[in-house]
Design an enzyme around this catalytic site. Structure first.
Site, short mmCIF file in Angstrom:
data_model
loop_
_atom_site.label_atom_id
_atom_site.label_comp_id
_atom_site.label_asym_id
_atom_site.label_seq_id
_atom_site.Cartn_x
_atom_site.Cartn_y
_atom_site.Cartn_z
N PRO A 119 1.25 -9.99 0.18
CA PRO A 119 0.72 -9.30 0.33
C PRO A 119 -0.61 -9.38 0.39
O PRO A 119 -1.23 -10.27 -0.07
CB PRO A 119 1.07 -8.14 -1.27
CG PRO A 119 2.81 -8.92 -1.68
CD PRO A 119 2.17 -10.49 -1.30
N GLU A 120 -1.55 -8.26 1.42
CA GLU A 120 -2.71 -8.63 1.61
C GLU A 120 -3.85 -7.71 1.03
O GLU A 120 -3.70 -6.58 -0.36
CB GLU A 120 -2.86 -9.02 3.38
CG GLU A 120 -2.50 -9.99 3.81
CD GLU A 120 -2.62 -10.17 4.88
OE1 GLU A 120 -3.80 -10.13 5.51
OE2 GLU A 120 -1.74 -10.83 5.57
#
Length: 292
Positions: free
Chosen positions: A2-3
């Protein structure tokens, strides 16, 4: 992994569901989930039990929740890693297969569960920076602010980016320069900016650097609006829902599909044990100057 948009979606969910609630008890079901707690699982549970959770905060890909009510100056910090999920579940919902940590609250309502298939993520209770109103944990105070933070300094970023002796994608992934950008949104921002991932940062003009930052901000804002990017069931929000930005990606994972600008097939190149996706026509390979 996840960013920024995906972690921000989770942060908003936590802010909505757990802020102001008091922890009744903590179960650690896998010690690796709290491996960053120096004194171990029992200490982690003891430090959380009886505390009241504040509003969730974020710095790049890290989340934390300031704690009060059982001593001051500490925060619950979390990193999702490759497959971590922070889920807000009704107690009647059966335990997930990879449930690692559970927090129950004194109000008896929905509980907070940390689920992590690959156990690369984790939670810890850490001391916060002295005098920091956000309760930023000491261990992440060095991480740069991200483009969606209102205190992000655009001018300082532009100057620092052009002064670095590296390539542009490496710089985008440097969390001490700009946080929250990972492989997906780096490729997307570079595509929008018509920049090759191996372009030396020293060759960027001020306008190119500013455009790159603007495009990084725009693409992550667009992703945030639709819940982030999900390629499988490992990334979900606190309610277990996936994001839909994968439908709007222009470069990432579009190998051999036509560039949306010029029609040239998107290419994938091996890069730092990852992949970079780019248009060979719109994002020209930088020329190497000969010596002498």
């Amino acid at each position: 992994m996840p960013e920024l948009p995906e972690v921000e979606v989770v942060r908003r969910g936590l802010a909505n569901w757990i802020a102001g609630r008091t922890v009744a008890d903590v179960q650690v079901l896998h010690p690796r989930a709290v491996r960053r707690q120096p004194a171990g699982a029992a200490d982690f549970a003891a430090r959380l039990t009886g505390t009241t959770l504040g509003t969730a905060q974020r710095r790049g890909k890290y989340l934390w929740v300031p704690l009060s009510g059982s001593g001051t100056g500490f925060s619950l910090i979390g990193h999702l890693g490759m497959s971590g999920q922070l889920l807000v579940q009704d107690p009647s919902v059966p335990d997930e297969t990879h449930l690692r940590v559970r927090l129950r609250f004194t109000d008896g309502g929905r509980e907070l569960r940390f689920v992590d298939q690959r156990t690369f993520g984790g939670l810890a209770v850490e001391e916060a920076e002295v005098g920091d109103p956000e309760g930023t944990p000491v261990s992440i105070a060095h991480i740069a602010r991200d483009p969606l933070d209102p205190r992000f300094d655009d001018e300082a970023f532009t100057v620092s980016l052009r002064a670095r002796r590296t390539t542009v994608k490496r710089a985008l992934l440097d969390q001490t320069l700009i946080s929250g950008v990972g492989n997906i949104y780096a490729d997307e921002a570079l595509w929008r900016s018509r920049l090759h991932y191996d372009r030396p940062t020293a060759t960027l003009t001020r306008s190119q650097a500013a455009l790159l930052l603007a495009n990084a901000r725009d693409v992550m804002t667009a992703a945030l609006a639709v819940g982030g990017t999900s390629f499988d069931s490992l990334y979900v929000n606190v309610n277990g829902e996936s994001g839909y930005f994968s439908r709007d990606l222009d470069a990432y994972r579009r190998e051999q599909e036509p560039c949306r600008r010029c029609g040239t097939p998107i290419r994938r190149a091996a890069w730092m044990n990852r992949s970079s996706y780019f248009c060979p026509r719109c994002q020209r390979v930088p020329r190497i100057r000969s010596g002498g």
